[in-house]
Design a protein around this motif. Structure first.
Motif, PDB file in Angstrom:
ATOM      1  N   LEU A 254       0.800  -1.225   0.000  1.00  0.00           N
ATOM      2  CA  LEU A 254       0.000   0.000   0.000  1.00  0.00           C
ATOM      3  C   LEU A 254       0.831   1.274   0.000  1.00  0.00           C
ATOM      4  N   ARG A 255       2.146   1.174  -0.055  1.00  0.00           N
ATOM      5  CA  ARG A 255       2.970   2.375   0.118  1.00  0.00           C
ATOM      6  C   ARG A 255       2.658   3.446  -0.922  1.00  0.00           C
ATOM      7  N   ARG A 256       2.561   3.047  -2.182  1.00  0.00           N
ATOM      8  CA  ARG A 256       2.286   4.036  -3.225  1.00  0.00           C
ATOM      9  C   ARG A 256       0.885   4.614  -3.085  1.00  0.00           C
ATOM     10  N   GLN A 257      -0.090   3.742  -2.785  1.00  0.00           N
ATOM     11  CA  GLN A 257      -1.465   4.220  -2.671  1.00  0.00           C
ATOM     12  C   GLN A 257      -1.650   5.142  -1.464  1.00  0.00           C
ATOM     13  N   VAL A 258      -1.006   4.794  -0.322  1.00  0.00           N
ATOM     14  CA  VAL A 258      -1.126   5.640   0.867  1.00  0.00           C
ATOM     15  C   VAL A 258      -0.513   7.011   0.610  1.00  0.00           C
ATOM     16  N   ALA A 259       0.654   7.029  -0.035  1.00  0.00           N
ATOM     17  CA  ALA A 259       1.296   8.306  -0.343  1.00  0.00           C
ATOM     18  C   ALA A 259       0.429   9.144  -1.271  1.00  0.00           C
ATOM     19  N   ALA A 260      -0.190   8.498  -2.262  1.00  0.00           N
ATOM     20  CA  ALA A 260      -1.038   9.224  -3.210  1.00  0.00           C
ATOM     21  C   ALA A 260      -2.284   9.768  -2.524  1.00  0.00           C
ATOM     22  N   VAL A 261      -2.941   8.948  -1.704  1.00  0.00           N
ATOM     23  CA  VAL A 261      -4.160   9.400  -1.019  1.00  0.00           C
ATOM     24  C   VAL A 261      -3.830  10.539  -0.061  1.00  0.00           C
ATOM     25  N   ARG A 262      -2.725  10.417   0.679  1.00  0.00           N
ATOM     26  CA  ARG A 262      -2.341  11.486   1.604  1.00  0.00           C
ATOM     27  C   ARG A 262      -2.086  12.790   0.854  1.00  0.00           C
ATOM     28  N   ARG A 263      -1.382  12.701  -0.240  1.00  0.00           N
ATOM     29  CA  ARG A 263      -1.062  13.906  -1.021  1.00  0.00           C
ATOM     30  C   ARG A 263      -2.330  14.542  -1.582  1.00  0.00           C
ATOM     31  N   GLN A 264      -3.231  13.722  -2.101  1.00  0.00           N
ATOM     32  CA  GLN A 264      -4.442  14.262  -2.706  1.00  0.00           C
ATOM     33  C   GLN A 264      -5.398  14.827  -1.666  1.00  0.00           C
ATOM     34  N   LEU A 265      -5.509  14.185  -0.519  1.00  0.00           N
ATOM     35  CA  LEU A 265      -6.372  14.710   0.535  1.00  0.00           C
ATOM     36  C   LEU A 265      -5.858  16.045   1.051  1.00  0.00           C
ATOM     37  N   ASP A 266      -4.554  16.199   1.102  1.00  0.00           N
ATOM     38  CA  ASP A 266      -3.984  17.473   1.541  1.00  0.00           C
ATOM     39  C   ASP A 266      -4.285  18.594   0.551  1.00  0.00           C
ATOM     40  N   ARG A 267      -4.542  18.232  -0.706  1.00  0.00           N
ATOM     41  CA  ARG A 267      -4.837  19.231  -1.729  1.00  0.00           C
ATOM     42  C   ARG A 267      -6.308  19.617  -1.781  1.00  0.00           C
ATOM     43  N   LEU A 268      -7.144  18.865  -1.109  1.00  0.00           N
ATOM     44  CA  LEU A 268      -8.586  19.141  -1.163  1.00  0.00           C
ATOM     45  C   LEU A 268      -8.912  20.510  -0.571  1.00  0.00           C
ATOM     46  N   THR A 269      -9.715  21.264  -1.298  1.00  0.00           N
ATOM     47  CA  THR A 269     -10.186  22.538  -0.778  1.00  0.00           C
ATOM     48  C   THR A 269     -11.156  22.278   0.372  1.00  0.00           C
ATOM     49  N   ARG A 270     -11.051  23.076   1.405  1.00  0.00           N
ATOM     50  CA  ARG A 270     -11.907  22.881   2.559  1.00  0.00           C
ATOM     51  C   ARG A 270     -13.374  23.104   2.174  1.00  0.00           C
ATOM     52  N   VAL A 271     -14.237  22.283   2.709  1.00  0.00           N
ATOM     53  CA  VAL A 271     -15.658  22.340   2.395  1.00  0.00           C
ATOM     54  C   VAL A 271     -16.234  23.705   2.751  1.00  0.00           C
ATOM     55  N   GLU A 272     -15.780  24.273   3.844  1.00  0.00           N
ATOM     56  CA  GLU A 272     -16.282  25.570   4.283  1.00  0.00           C
ATOM     57  C   GLU A 272     -16.032  26.637   3.222  1.00  0.00           C
ATOM     58  N   GLU A 273     -14.862  26.601   2.600  1.00  0.00           N
ATOM     59  CA  GLU A 273     -14.526  27.585   1.573  1.00  0.00           C
ATOM     60  C   GLU A 273     -15.411  27.435   0.344  1.00  0.00           C
ATOM     61  N   ILE A 274     -15.642  26.175  -0.079  1.00  0.00           N
ATOM     62  CA  ILE A 274     -16.479  25.956  -1.258  1.00  0.00           C
ATOM     63  C   ILE A 274     -17.923  26.358  -0.979  1.00  0.00           C
ATOM     64  N   ALA A 275     -18.431  25.977   0.194  1.00  0.00           N
ATOM     65  CA  ALA A 275     -19.818  26.313   0.542  1.00  0.00           C
ATOM     66  C   ALA A 275     -20.010  27.826   0.611  1.00  0.00           C
ATOM     67  N   GLY A 276     -18.970  28.545   1.044  1.00  0.00           N
ATOM     68  CA  GLY A 276     -19.074  29.996   1.150  1.00  0.00           C
ATOM     69  C   GLY A 276     -19.217  30.681  -0.191  1.00  0.00           C
ATOM     70  N   ALA A 277     -18.773  30.008  -1.260  1.00  0.00           N
ATOM     71  CA  ALA A 277     -18.857  30.602  -2.599  1.00  0.00           C
ATOM     72  C   ALA A 277     -20.181  30.298  -3.299  1.00  0.00           C
ATOM     73  N   VAL A 278     -21.004  29.448  -2.705  1.00  0.00           N
ATOM     74  CA  VAL A 278     -22.296  29.096  -3.305  1.00  0.00           C
ATOM     75  C   VAL A 278     -23.337  30.134  -2.902  1.00  0.00           C
ATOM     76  N   PRO A 279     -24.095  30.662  -3.843  1.00  0.00           N
ATOM     77  CA  PRO A 279     -25.096  31.690  -3.502  1.00  0.00           C
ATOM     78  C   PRO A 279     -26.112  31.176  -2.481  1.00  0.00           C
ATOM     79  N   ASP A 280     -26.593  32.088  -1.651  1.00  0.00           N
ATOM     80  CA  ASP A 280     -27.628  31.740  -0.675  1.00  0.00           C
ATOM     81  C   ASP A 280     -28.884  31.269  -1.394  1.00  0.00           C
ATOM     82  N   GLY A 281     -29.556  30.316  -0.781  1.00  0.00           N
ATOM     83  CA  GLY A 281     -30.792  29.798  -1.350  1.00  0.00           C
ATOM     84  C   GLY A 281     -30.606  28.610  -2.267  1.00  0.00           C
ATOM     85  N   VAL A 282     -29.360  28.299  -2.634  1.00  0.00           N
ATOM     86  CA  VAL A 282     -29.105  27.146  -3.500  1.00  0.00           C
ATOM     87  C   VAL A 282     -29.297  25.868  -2.697  1.00  0.00           C
ATOM     88  N   SER A 283     -29.956  24.891  -3.304  1.00  0.00           N
ATOM     89  CA  SER A 283     -30.180  23.602  -2.659  1.00  0.00           C
ATOM     90  C   SER A 283     -30.019  22.492  -3.677  1.00  0.00           C
TER      91      SER A 283
END
Length: 412
Positions: A254-283
């Motif tokens: 799993l060494r390659r897969q663990v390194a890849a998942v760790r790297r990609q998760l660290d690159r994920l934009t925080r959910v709070e930031e993305i939600a803040g850019a969505v207009p109010d009232g969107v569902s």
């Protein structure tokens, strides 16, 4: 990433956040899901797919908010053919029950057979009860069981944790994960066990399915490592042997897969930031009219890739949008990377014809050279003149009236 062992799976990110923000984000995510709709928890399969495309803000938000993407895709008129048949589910459950019977003796025997060491007797394997109220309670019970397993390991005993509950921070939100099993050896090493119902035939299995299992196991291994203790760099894949119900196993590095998942998760934009850019009232409530729902989904940018078709319920909807816009993402990551700043098929064709593009751009230079070489090759071939291409920069099939392939052609 910060680990929060005592939070609910949909609490917001950041231990230092003010109380208002800690309560505001869950309310915001609940509004995005739709009134009264429960949050759909993430699993290792979804996290591995999310980590494989960390630039997709759409999936990051929908997963972080716990939106049921399958229901959303159905409401948008682009359902994905995912899911497992009831027969396959029942067969898999029976296969797993057989492995965990007798204190998991068969499972531990397979582990030692593939990993090396002596096979313990069933009475030498501890199988603690991990039942508790709710995911958070089960995660805390798992933490205590791992501590008990460490003490048992010091006495030379094995421990098998069947369906433990782990936690992992994903995009700023803690997520609960449930692997099939985790073993703790007498040396204190913890090993993830993946039990799958697809067969190993003559010592080999479907590479795509094995790869998916390895990525899921890597997510579990990463979560396990963040709980402390030594985690084996290998996981045990257990499958039926040939066409029987007899188990066989293989070790997965799993060494390659663990390194890849760790790297990609660290690159994920925080959910709070993305939600803040969505207009109010969107569902994203699937009960909304299809047009309103499509407009809501369009407020969050996607990063479509043909690989999404194998792991995201919204892939067909996003592919339709990308095709309509003529995006080069429909051609795959390789083509997208080679084309650089040329974001659409139209701009790439125009650059190849010499109608647009910076001549100093390496991608434009390569496209024009490829167009010339192809035109020369067709001109030399018997019966394949390029007269029709004379006014189109030497690109075969590109007449003055427009490109041979329309803007919304079936790419990807």
């Amino acid at each position: 990433m910060t680990h929060h062992p005592h939070r609910s799976p949909r609490s917001d990110a950041g231990a230092e956040a003010p109380d208002g923000r800690r309560t505001a984000l869950p309310r915001r995510l609940a509004a995005l899901r739709g009134a009264g709709r429960p949050a759909r928890p993430l699993d290792a399969r979804a996290i591995s797919a999310l980590a494989a495309n960390p630039g997709c803000r759409r999936r990051a938000l929908l997963d972080g908010a716990g939106v049921d993407k399958a229901a959303l895709a159905q409401a948008l008129g682009a359902p994905a053919p995912f899911g497992q048949s009831q027969f396959a589910f029942a067969r898999g459950h029976a296969f797993e029950s057989r492995l965990t019977a007798d204190n998991g003796a068969a499972l531990v025997a397979l582990l030692r057979e593939r990993m090396g060491g002596d096979v313990p007797e069933p009475e030498d394997v501890a199988v603690p009860d991990l039942s508790a109220d709710g995911p958070a309670g089960r995660a805390e019970r798992t933490r205590l069981a791992l501590a008990e397993a460490d003490r048992a390991a010091a006495e030379g005993r094995w421990t098998l944790l069947a369906h433990p509950m782990l936690e992992l921070d994903v995009g700023g939100s803690p997520v609960h994960l449930e692997p099939d099993a985790v073993t703790v050896a007498p040396d204190g090493r913890r090993t993830v066990v993946e039990i799958k119902s697809f067969p190993i035939l003559d010592g080999s299995a479907d590479p795509a399915k094995v790869g998916a299992a390895a990525r899921q196991a890597a997510v579990y291994a990463l979560a396990l490592a963040r709980m402390g203790g030594a985690v084996d760099e290998r996981a045990l894949l257990v499958c039926p042997k040939d066409f029987s119900n007899q188990p066989t196993a293989a070790a997965m590095d799993l060494r390659r897969q663990v390194a890849a998942v760790r790297r990609q998760l660290d690159r994920l934009t925080r959910v709070e930031e993305i939600a803040g850019a969505v207009p109010d009232g969107v569902s994203f409530d699937p009960d909304l009219p299809a047009g309103e729902l499509a407009a809501a989904v369009a407020t969050v940018p996607a990063a479509y890739d043909p690989q999404c078709l194998a792991g995201c319920e919204l892939a067909f909807h996003c592919r339709g949008q990308a095709r309509s816009a003529g995006e080069v993402t429909t051609l795959g990551r390789g083509a997208r990377g080679e084309l650089g700043g040329l974001a659409t098929v139209r701009s790439a064709l125009d650059a190849a014809r010499g109608l647009a593009g910076d001549p100093a751009d390496p991608a434009v230079t390569a496209l024009r050279r490829a167009a010339r070489l192809r035109a020369e090759a067709l001109a030399e071939a018997p019966g394949h003149g390029c007269e029709a291409d004379a006014g189109a920069g030497g690109v075969p099939g590109a007449r003055a009236a427009g490109p041979a392939v329309p803007e919304g052609a079936a790419w990807g």
